[in-house]
Every structure is written in C-alpha cells, then in structure tokens.
Design an enzyme around this catalytic site. Structure first.
Site, mmCIF file in Angstrom:
data_model
loop_
_atom_site.group_PDB
_atom_site.id
_atom_site.type_symbol
_atom_site.label_atom_id
_atom_site.label_comp_id
_atom_site.label_asym_id
_atom_site.label_seq_id
_atom_site.Cartn_x
_atom_site.Cartn_y
_atom_site.Cartn_z
ATOM 1 N N GLU A 40 6.957 73.353 64.237
ATOM 2 C CA GLU A 40 6.024 74.484 64.321
ATOM 3 C C GLU A 40 4.960 74.298 63.238
ATOM 4 O OE1 GLU A 40 7.384 78.379 62.939
ATOM 5 O OE2 GLU A 40 6.194 79.288 64.541
ATOM 6 N N ASN A 82 2.891 87.503 58.992
ATOM 7 C CA ASN A 82 1.698 87.291 59.825
ATOM 8 C C ASN A 82 1.237 88.505 60.619
ATOM 9 O OD1 ASN A 82 3.999 86.886 61.397
ATOM 10 N ND2 ASN A 82 2.945 85.544 62.817
ATOM 11 N N CYS A 138 3.543 83.151 66.137
ATOM 12 C CA CYS A 138 4.669 82.382 66.672
ATOM 13 C C CYS A 138 4.370 81.862 68.067
ATOM 14 C CB CYS A 138 5.919 83.238 66.684
ATOM 15 S SG CYS A 138 5.605 84.861 67.376
ATOM 16 N N GLY A 188 11.013 85.767 61.767
ATOM 17 C CA GLY A 188 10.570 84.824 60.738
ATOM 18 C C GLY A 188 10.842 83.406 61.185
ATOM 19 N N GLU A 239 13.896 86.731 66.146
ATOM 20 C CA GLU A 239 12.592 86.423 66.745
ATOM 21 C C GLU A 239 11.974 85.336 65.878
ATOM 22 O OE1 GLU A 239 11.398 87.625 69.504
ATOM 23 O OE2 GLU A 239 12.870 89.194 69.854
ATOM 24 N N LEU A 240 12.013 84.093 66.372
ATOM 25 C CA LEU A 240 11.672 82.958 65.499
ATOM 26 C C LEU A 240 10.414 82.242 65.977
ATOM 27 C CD1 LEU A 240 15.381 81.765 65.150
ATOM 28 C CD2 LEU A 240 14.148 83.401 63.726
HETATM 29 P P1 NAD Z 1 9.964 83.382 56.606
HETATM 30 O O1 NAD Z 1 11.155 82.972 57.390
HETATM 31 O O2 NAD Z 1 9.584 82.587 55.431
HETATM 32 O O3 NAD Z 1 10.152 84.889 56.086
HETATM 33 C C1 NAD Z 1 10.438 85.955 56.965
HETATM 34 C C2 NAD Z 1 11.130 87.049 56.173
HETATM 35 O O4 NAD Z 1 12.433 86.600 55.807
HETATM 36 C C3 NAD Z 1 10.418 87.424 54.878
HETATM 37 O O5 NAD Z 1 10.532 88.808 54.662
HETATM 38 C C4 NAD Z 1 11.214 86.650 53.844
HETATM 39 O O6 NAD Z 1 11.102 87.197 52.549
HETATM 40 C C5 NAD Z 1 12.612 86.798 54.405
HETATM 41 N N1 NAD Z 1 13.595 85.814 53.938
HETATM 42 C C6 NAD Z 1 13.377 84.541 53.560
HETATM 43 N N2 NAD Z 1 14.554 83.967 53.190
HETATM 44 C C7 NAD Z 1 15.519 84.896 53.371
HETATM 45 C C8 NAD Z 1 16.921 84.933 53.168
HETATM 46 N N3 NAD Z 1 17.591 83.862 52.717
HETATM 47 N N4 NAD Z 1 17.594 86.081 53.439
HETATM 48 C C9 NAD Z 1 16.955 87.160 53.902
HETATM 49 N N5 NAD Z 1 15.614 87.201 54.110
HETATM 50 C C10 NAD Z 1 14.906 86.084 53.859
HETATM 51 O O7 NAD Z 1 8.743 83.493 57.659
HETATM 52 P P2 NAD Z 1 7.201 83.777 57.360
HETATM 53 O O8 NAD Z 1 6.588 82.569 56.739
HETATM 54 O O9 NAD Z 1 7.029 85.096 56.695
HETATM 55 O O10 NAD Z 1 6.673 83.937 58.857
HETATM 56 C C11 NAD Z 1 6.359 82.857 59.677
HETATM 57 C C12 NAD Z 1 7.484 82.565 60.642
HETATM 58 O O11 NAD Z 1 7.794 83.726 61.409
HETATM 59 C C13 NAD Z 1 7.066 81.507 61.671
HETATM 60 O O12 NAD Z 1 8.150 80.646 61.900
HETATM 61 C C14 NAD Z 1 6.767 82.330 62.903
HETATM 62 O O13 NAD Z 1 6.853 81.632 64.113
HETATM 63 C C15 NAD Z 1 7.794 83.406 62.806
HETATM 64 N N6 NAD Z 1 7.411 84.568 63.600
HETATM 65 C C16 NAD Z 1 8.097 84.840 64.751
HETATM 66 C C17 NAD Z 1 7.704 85.903 65.547
HETATM 67 C C18 NAD Z 1 8.420 86.259 66.812
HETATM 68 O O14 NAD Z 1 8.289 87.386 67.254
HETATM 69 N N7 NAD Z 1 9.160 85.349 67.417
HETATM 70 C C19 NAD Z 1 6.621 86.687 65.156
HETATM 71 C C20 NAD Z 1 5.953 86.364 63.983
HETATM 72 C C21 NAD Z 1 6.360 85.308 63.193
#
Ligand code: NAD
Length: 473
Positions: free
Chosen positions: A375, A152, A281, A227, A247-248
């Site tokens: 979420e 995002n 997020c 993520g 950071e979730l």
């Molecule tokens: P996601 O968890 O699907 O993916 C995040 C990253 O993790 C990607 O690069 C993905 O390829 C990788 N990934 C997925 N499975 C993995 C595994 N088993 N091992 C290692 N890496 C893996 O998240 P998304 O859909 O890309 O982003 C949205 C999420 O991110 C939302 O929950 C949002 O709230 C969160 N987010 C948090 C913040 C923060 O700063 N707290 C900021 C932005 C987004």
C-alpha cells in the site's frame, strides 16, 4: 502554549505529558494536546462500563435525538471543523469541507437507523416437541467499544464508529490518531453536550502502543479499528474473545475496458488517485487499461496530471497537498526510486519538497515492486496494459489486499463478470474504487479487513443477536 485537555470518564483532564500537533504544510504548531495516562485510560474504561448501565436503556427516540443534535452542531461548526482538519492533516480545504458534510450525513443516517433496529419473529412450531412455540429475535448492545482511528479522515472515520455505537446504545472509548487528535477532541466537546450520559464517550489521545488496556480490559466488548494492516491484524491476534472489526488498507485497482469513455474515466481517476495526496485506503494505486486505448489513455492522463493544482492545502483550488509528514513522503519517494532501479519508467512526478510528493505516474512496474504490491498511501499510481478481461481481473486479484475495485466499461456483461470474479469487498462500475457513500456496506477481504462498516452494517457488528422463546400453550 496552552494544551488541549482530553475527555475521560466524563471529565476534561490534563496530564504531565503532551504531544505537539503540527501542520504538515508549514510545520507550524497547530496545537498541543495532553496525553491520557494508563490510569486515565483505566478510569475511562470504568466510566464507559458504568455509563453503559444508562445508554443500554436509552429509547430509540432518545438515541436518535442525541445523534441529530450532534449532526446539527457539527453542521453549525462546519468551517471550524474543516479548518482544523486541514491544519492537522494538510488535507486540501475543499476536501476537508466535503469530509465535514459527509460526517453530518453519517450522524443523520445513524439517527434514522437508531429508529429502525427491527427484529424478527421466528416460527418455532416446526416439530411436535416444539408445539405452540414462537421465537422473537432482536439485537442488543454489547457494552463499551474501543474505537481506534487513523489520521486521514479524522472526523468521518471517527463518526463511522461513534455514530453507530450511540445508535445501538453502546458506550465508546475513542483513541484518535496521534498525528490528528484535534478534530476528534472538537467532536468530543459536541458529543459531551449532546445529552449522552457522562462517561459514555471518552476521547483518549496517546501512543497506540500504550493502549493495551483498551485491547485487554474485559469490560471492553468490541475493538473497532481503522488503520494499517500490520497494526490491525496484530490487534486481532491479541483480542482474545472480544469481537473485532478491522478496516485496513489496500492497493486499489481500476480497469479501463476498451468500451470505456476515456475522458470520463480520466476525470474520475485523477481525484481518485491523487486527491488527499493519495492518502485514502481506496485511493487508485494500480490502473489497468485495454491495450487498444493504452497509448491514448497515457497521453491524456499525463496531460491532466500536469494540470493538477498542487501545493498549499489552504488554497481553495488545491487537489494535492502535503502528505501527513515528511517521513511518509520520504518513504513513498524511496519506493518510487526502488521501482525505477528495478526497471520502472517515470512518466510524471517523482520529486518531493518536504512532506509534498508531486503526483507520480509509473509504467513498466513488476509485481515485486512495493509501489505495486504494497500500500503506497501516497500520490503515486502505476499504469499497465491488458488484452482480455480475464487478464485484467487476474491482475486486479494479484494482490494480498481486497478492499474495492473499479471498472470503466459500457459492456454490462463485463461489469457483471467483474462483480462476480474480483476478489474485493465492493466492485464499482463506471467509477473509481475510491467511490463511497457513507451508508453503504464498506470493508475488505484478504489483508484489507474483517467485518463491515456503513452505519447499518456497523450497528450489526456492534450488537449481539438474542433469542426469546415463548411457549404460548
Ligand atoms: P496506523 O495503523 O498507523 O494508525 C491507526 C491508529 O492506530 C492510530 O490511532 C494509531 O495511533 C493507532 N495504533 C497504532 N499502533 C497501535 C497499537 N499497537 N495499539 C493500538 N493502537 C495503535 O494508520 P494511519 O497511518 O493512521 O492510517 C493509514 C492507514 O489506515 C492506511 O493503511 C489506510 O489504508 C488505513 N485506512 C483504512 C480505512 C478503511 O476504512 N479501510 C480508512 C482509512 C485509512
């Protein structure tokens, strides 16, 4: 179509597998990208460990110089970065430009912080057996850092990991989102030429499930993950003795107190809830309004939602573009339907065209509905009235998440009550929870995270304290 190469161990490589990155608005292919294999990841880990032998000894002025060069190059290519972000994520172009500006700020702040890594002198002569002793306490870099980032904010959230890592002298193995790896590769090309030793940054596109070596290799000293909560907490369980920063996500709430300026609050809530199609997020998901203002708030909010510019992210005026893909939009639509089936009322939106979900407002939701308790990560908000500040704070805290919360109030006592009692990483008074400037400490409690980012705070997480004891007798 030719595919983009990835950066591993200081070399731009191809492989026999590719991913197609699509523009979520029109479905056109933005680019193809070669995927890093297990062997490539292994080589990158070895390269990062070797390069750490050099980066750990870079002087503060050298690290600051590298970071300032990166900032200047990103700034010089700002429009190219903004177009790439919009192309691969569907983010409205004005929001993409803001993200590029923020990432320049992030790198420049890291350059400054690299010159301010102060330590402390600790008196140790506190007991007879410790006569003439003095301590010096300083932070030292950890080594290779695995940085895993979401779709995002494909530039600034990468910057939030890479910049502090360079600032302290670590090396980085970056795993960008598979949906949006192009911006990270563009940044990788700039960093590759910035004067960092070869191998100090690798950019490794590939499915998350294939990144086991980043999590398990003993050479990797820290996992810095941004993520979704499910993936993040699973990584923590697998991280063993490694440090980890998470950071979730969240379901951020905002409270509109009876003393609030309604026009101002709505003017801020609108982009906080619907900007970037709610895919932040800290996007506003739950709105609690004092009962005395509720009817008027609802009327004015719905008038404003009806005027939101929705559609083509390439249009300068668009606020709500498509979500990252149709699957994500379908899921949000399904959660809205499920809420309506359970008695919620649809006040606006609820309709979907492909990956575009129209700005949606729901009332009469209950705590077991996903649009409320999970979420939603979509342009969907819920509104509900409250009678007392105690009740409002209890509603905010009735969540497994705790990233940031906002409160609009003219009453300083209520502002401090919220600060003291809301269970979140940051309380924002007279603004939305979506507020962030990139040097502030940022992160969540409960299911929303573990540790903090915001350059200086990320640098603390990326270093180890080491004590020097001097016997000067
Ligand atoms: P996601 O968890 O699907 O993916 C995040 C990253 O993790 C990607 O690069 C993905 O390829 C990788 N990934 C997925 N499975 C993995 C595994 N088993 N091992 C290692 N890496 C893996 O998240 P998304 O859909 O890309 O982003 C949205 C999420 O991110 C939302 O929950 C949002 O709230 C969160 N987010 C948090 C913040 C923060 O700063 N707290 C900021 C932005 C987004």
């Amino acid at each position: 179509m030719s595919a983009q190469r990835f950066l591993a161990g200081g070399r731009w490589l191809e492989s026999d597998r590719r991913v197609t990155v699509r523009n979520p608005w029109n479905g056109r292919t933005a680019s193809e990208v070669f995927l890093a294999s297990g062997e490539d990841i292994r080589d990158a880990v070895c390269g990062a460990a070797e390069a750490f032998g050099k980066t750990r000894f870079l002087q503060a002025y050298e690290r600051a110089g590298i970071l300032n060069r990166i900032a200047a190059e990103v700034e010089a290519s700002a429009e190219c970065f903004a177009r790439t972000i919009t192309d691969e994520t569907g983010k409205p172009i004005s929001y993409s430009r803001t993200e590029v500006d923020r990432s320049v700020f992030t790198f420049r702040t890291a350059a400054q912080e690299a010159t301010r890594m102060e330590g402390s002198v600790l008196p140790l002569d506190l007991a007879p057996h410790s006569r003439s002793r003095t301590g010096i306490l300083r932070r030292f870099p950890l080594g290779p850092v695995a940085a895993i980032t979401p779709f995002n904010f494909p530039l600034n959230l990468v910057a939030h990991k890479v910049a502090p890592a360079i600032a302290v002298g670590n090396t980085v193995l970056l795993k960008p989102s598979s949906s949006a790896p192009l911006t990270a590769l563009l940044l990788g090309a700039i960093i590759h030429e910035s004067g960092l030793p070869p191998g100090a940054l690798s950019v490794l596109p590939g499915p998350g499930a294939e990144m086991g070596q980043l999590i398990e290799s003993p050479e990797v000293k820290l996992i810095s993950f941004t993520g979704s909560p499910g993936v993040g907490w699973d990584l923590k369980a697998r991280a063993g003795k490694k440090k980890i920063v998470l950071e979730l996500g969240g379901n951020a709430a905002v409270v509109v107190d009876e003393s609030a300026d309604l026009d101002f609050a709505i003017g801020r809530i609108l982009p906080g809830a619907f900007g970037n199609a709610g895919q932040s997020c800290i996007a506003v998901q739950r709105i609690y309004v004092h009962r005395a203002l509720y009817a008027e708030f609802e009327r004015r909010l719905l008038d404003s939602v009806a005027c939101l510019a929705v559609g083509d992210p390439g249009d300068e005026k668009t606020v709500v573009g498509p979500m990252i893909d149709e699957k994500a939009a379908r899921q949000a639509e399904e959660w809205v339907r499920e809420a309506l089936g359970g008695g919620a009322r649809l006040l606006a939106g609820g309709t979907r065209e492909g990956a575009l979900l129209h700005p949606t407002v729901l009332s009469h939701v209950s705590r077991e509905m996903k649009v409320h308790s999970a979420e939603v990560f979509a342009p969907v908000v819920t509104i509900a009235p409250f009678d007392t500040m105690e009740e409002a704070i209890a509603l905010v805290n009735d969540s497994c998440y705790g990233l940031q919360a906002g409160i609009f109030t003219a009453d300083i006592r209520r502002a401090f009550q919220a600060y003291g009692e809301m269970e979140v990483g940051g309380v924002v008074v007279n603004d939305v929870p979506t507020y962030r400037i990139d040097h502030m400490p940022y992160g969540g409690i409960k299911d929303s995270g573990f540790g903090r980012e915001g350059i200086r705070y990320a640098m603390e997480g990326m270093t180890e304290l080491k004590l020097l004891v001097l016997n000067l007798a």
